[in-house]
Motif scaffolding. Sequence first.
Motif, mmCIF file in Angstrom:
data_model
loop_
_atom_site.group_PDB
_atom_site.id
_atom_site.type_symbol
_atom_site.label_atom_id
_atom_site.label_comp_id
_atom_site.label_asym_id
_atom_site.label_seq_id
_atom_site.Cartn_x
_atom_site.Cartn_y
_atom_site.Cartn_z
ATOM 1 N N ARG A 41 0.835 -1.212 0.000
ATOM 2 C CA ARG A 41 0.000 0.000 0.000
ATOM 3 C C ARG A 41 0.868 1.259 0.000
ATOM 4 N NH1 ARG A 41 -2.720 0.528 5.290
ATOM 5 N NH2 ARG A 41 -0.710 1.459 5.724
ATOM 6 N N ASP A 42 1.853 1.310 0.877
ATOM 7 C CA ASP A 42 2.702 2.493 0.967
ATOM 8 C C ASP A 42 3.522 2.695 -0.306
ATOM 9 O OD1 ASP A 42 1.638 2.802 3.487
ATOM 10 O OD2 ASP A 42 3.436 2.127 4.543
ATOM 11 N N PHE A 43 3.996 1.600 -0.886
ATOM 12 C CA PHE A 43 4.747 1.677 -2.138
ATOM 13 C C PHE A 43 3.872 2.253 -3.251
ATOM 14 C CE2 PHE A 43 6.294 0.199 -6.181
ATOM 15 C CZ PHE A 43 7.658 0.425 -6.093
ATOM 16 N N VAL A 44 2.646 1.728 -3.378
ATOM 17 C CA VAL A 44 1.733 2.207 -4.424
ATOM 18 C C VAL A 44 1.384 3.679 -4.186
ATOM 19 C CG1 VAL A 44 -0.585 1.952 -5.410
ATOM 20 C CG2 VAL A 44 0.838 -0.068 -5.021
ATOM 21 N N HIS A 45 1.176 4.084 -2.942
ATOM 22 C CA HIS A 45 0.861 5.487 -2.650
ATOM 23 C C HIS A 45 2.013 6.411 -3.071
ATOM 24 C CE1 HIS A 45 -2.442 4.595 0.573
ATOM 25 N NE2 HIS A 45 -2.715 4.077 -0.608
ATOM 26 N N ARG A 46 3.248 6.000 -2.794
ATOM 27 C CA ARG A 46 4.407 6.816 -3.202
ATOM 28 C C ARG A 46 4.513 6.883 -4.730
ATOM 29 N NH1 ARG A 46 6.733 3.925 0.907
ATOM 30 N NH2 ARG A 46 7.931 2.624 -0.540
ATOM 31 N N SER A 47 4.233 5.784 -5.393
ATOM 32 C CA SER A 47 4.281 5.741 -6.853
ATOM 33 C C SER A 47 3.188 6.631 -7.455
ATOM 34 C CB SER A 47 4.141 4.297 -7.328
ATOM 35 O OG SER A 47 4.365 4.186 -8.704
ATOM 36 N N ILE A 48 2.027 6.643 -6.842
ATOM 37 C CA ILE A 48 0.933 7.524 -7.287
ATOM 38 C C ILE A 48 1.372 8.982 -7.175
ATOM 39 C CG2 ILE A 48 -1.350 8.409 -6.638
ATOM 40 C CD1 ILE A 48 -2.068 5.454 -5.923
ATOM 41 N N ASP A 49 1.974 9.332 -6.038
ATOM 42 C CA ASP A 49 2.444 10.713 -5.846
ATOM 43 C C ASP A 49 3.452 11.114 -6.925
ATOM 44 O OD1 ASP A 49 0.872 11.015 -3.588
ATOM 45 O OD2 ASP A 49 2.501 10.590 -2.182
ATOM 46 N N LYS A 50 4.259 10.157 -7.363
ATOM 47 C CA LYS A 50 5.300 10.422 -8.353
ATOM 48 C C LYS A 50 4.741 10.549 -9.769
ATOM 49 C CE LYS A 50 8.361 7.102 -8.906
ATOM 50 N NZ LYS A 50 9.538 6.224 -8.771
ATOM 51 N N HIS A 51 3.748 9.713 -10.120
ATOM 52 C CA HIS A 51 3.317 9.613 -11.519
ATOM 53 C C HIS A 51 1.960 10.242 -11.843
ATOM 54 C CE1 HIS A 51 6.640 6.983 -12.573
ATOM 55 N NE2 HIS A 51 6.358 6.232 -11.517
ATOM 56 N N CYS A 52 1.085 10.387 -10.857
ATOM 57 C CA CYS A 52 -0.297 10.774 -11.148
ATOM 58 C C CYS A 52 -0.605 12.203 -10.695
ATOM 59 C CB CYS A 52 -1.262 9.812 -10.444
ATOM 60 S SG CYS A 52 -1.124 8.108 -11.003
ATOM 61 N N ASP A 53 -1.667 12.747 -11.257
ATOM 62 C CA ASP A 53 -2.212 14.026 -10.820
ATOM 63 C C ASP A 53 -3.209 13.717 -9.709
ATOM 64 O OD1 ASP A 53 -3.676 16.343 -10.403
ATOM 65 O OD2 ASP A 53 -3.892 16.805 -12.536
ATOM 66 N N THR A 54 -2.814 13.969 -8.471
ATOM 67 C CA THR A 54 -3.636 13.554 -7.329
ATOM 68 C C THR A 54 -4.879 14.417 -7.132
ATOM 69 O OG1 THR A 54 -2.245 14.818 -5.804
ATOM 70 C CG2 THR A 54 -1.689 12.494 -6.128
ATOM 71 N N SER A 55 -5.065 15.426 -7.983
ATOM 72 C CA SER A 55 -6.302 16.206 -7.900
ATOM 73 C C SER A 55 -7.401 15.571 -8.756
ATOM 74 C CB SER A 55 -6.058 17.646 -8.350
ATOM 75 O OG SER A 55 -5.784 17.700 -9.738
ATOM 76 N N LYS A 56 -7.065 14.496 -9.485
ATOM 77 C CA LYS A 56 -8.012 13.845 -10.383
ATOM 78 C C LYS A 56 -8.253 12.399 -9.970
ATOM 79 C CE LYS A 56 -6.623 16.521 -14.427
ATOM 80 N NZ LYS A 56 -6.004 16.428 -15.755
ATOM 81 N N SER A 57 -9.439 11.895 -10.308
ATOM 82 C CA SER A 57 -9.781 10.501 -10.026
ATOM 83 C C SER A 57 -9.025 9.575 -10.977
ATOM 84 C CB SER A 57 -11.288 10.293 -10.200
ATOM 85 O OG SER A 57 -11.626 10.438 -11.569
ATOM 86 N N LYS A 58 -9.116 8.281 -10.708
ATOM 87 C CA LYS A 58 -8.428 7.293 -11.542
ATOM 88 C C LYS A 58 -8.874 7.390 -12.999
ATOM 89 C CE LYS A 58 -7.569 2.343 -12.024
ATOM 90 N NZ LYS A 58 -7.997 1.008 -11.615
ATOM 91 N N SER A 59 -10.154 7.575 -13.222
ATOM 92 C CA SER A 59 -10.667 7.596 -14.597
ATOM 93 C C SER A 59 -10.180 8.817 -15.380
ATOM 94 C CB SER A 59 -12.196 7.545 -14.599
ATOM 95 O OG SER A 59 -12.721 8.663 -13.923
ATOM 96 N N SER A 60 -9.702 9.848 -14.693
ATOM 97 C CA SER A 60 -9.210 11.057 -15.360
ATOM 98 C C SER A 60 -7.685 11.082 -15.513
ATOM 99 C CB SER A 60 -9.648 12.291 -14.573
ATOM 100 O OG SER A 60 -11.047 12.365 -14.506
ATOM 101 N N GLN A 61 -7.016 10.019 -15.094
ATOM 102 C CA GLN A 61 -5.552 9.953 -15.189
ATOM 103 C C GLN A 61 -5.118 9.578 -16.600
ATOM 104 O OE1 GLN A 61 -3.442 10.713 -12.620
ATOM 105 N NE2 GLN A 61 -5.243 11.135 -11.362
ATOM 106 N N MET A 62 -3.896 9.959 -16.937
ATOM 107 C CA MET A 62 -3.300 9.523 -18.192
ATOM 108 C C MET A 62 -2.999 8.020 -18.071
ATOM 109 S SD MET A 62 -3.095 12.221 -20.102
ATOM 110 C CE MET A 62 -1.981 11.712 -21.389
#
Length: 99
Positions: free
Chosen positions: A35-56
């Motif tokens: 869980r912590d690994f995935v959360h850090r990866s999300i912070d690195k790669h994703c726009d956290t102001s958007k939902s999953k469906s709005s991500q690249m």
Amino acid sequence: SKIPKPDGEAGRPARGGYNLERALNWDSSQFKLLRDFVHRSIDKHCDTSKSKSSQMPAALNSVETEAVVQFPELNDYMGRWPVGDLIQMQLKNLSAKER
């Protein structure tokens, strides 16, 4: 044969969904590492102001790829659904905070 995704939505056991940690049946400390690994990866790669469906799609693929490299046992799950569930829940929480 691969482990199928449970019915319903992760994080919503009261509404026909399931508890992801229980569904995986991993050791608690191993689940927290994932869980912590995935959360850090999300912070690195994703726009956290958007939902999953709005991500690249490339951003989501990067998170999944990094998780599978670190936790190869995720390949035992159809479509690597635990990673998708963790992404879904984290982005739902973070994007709601942004609003």
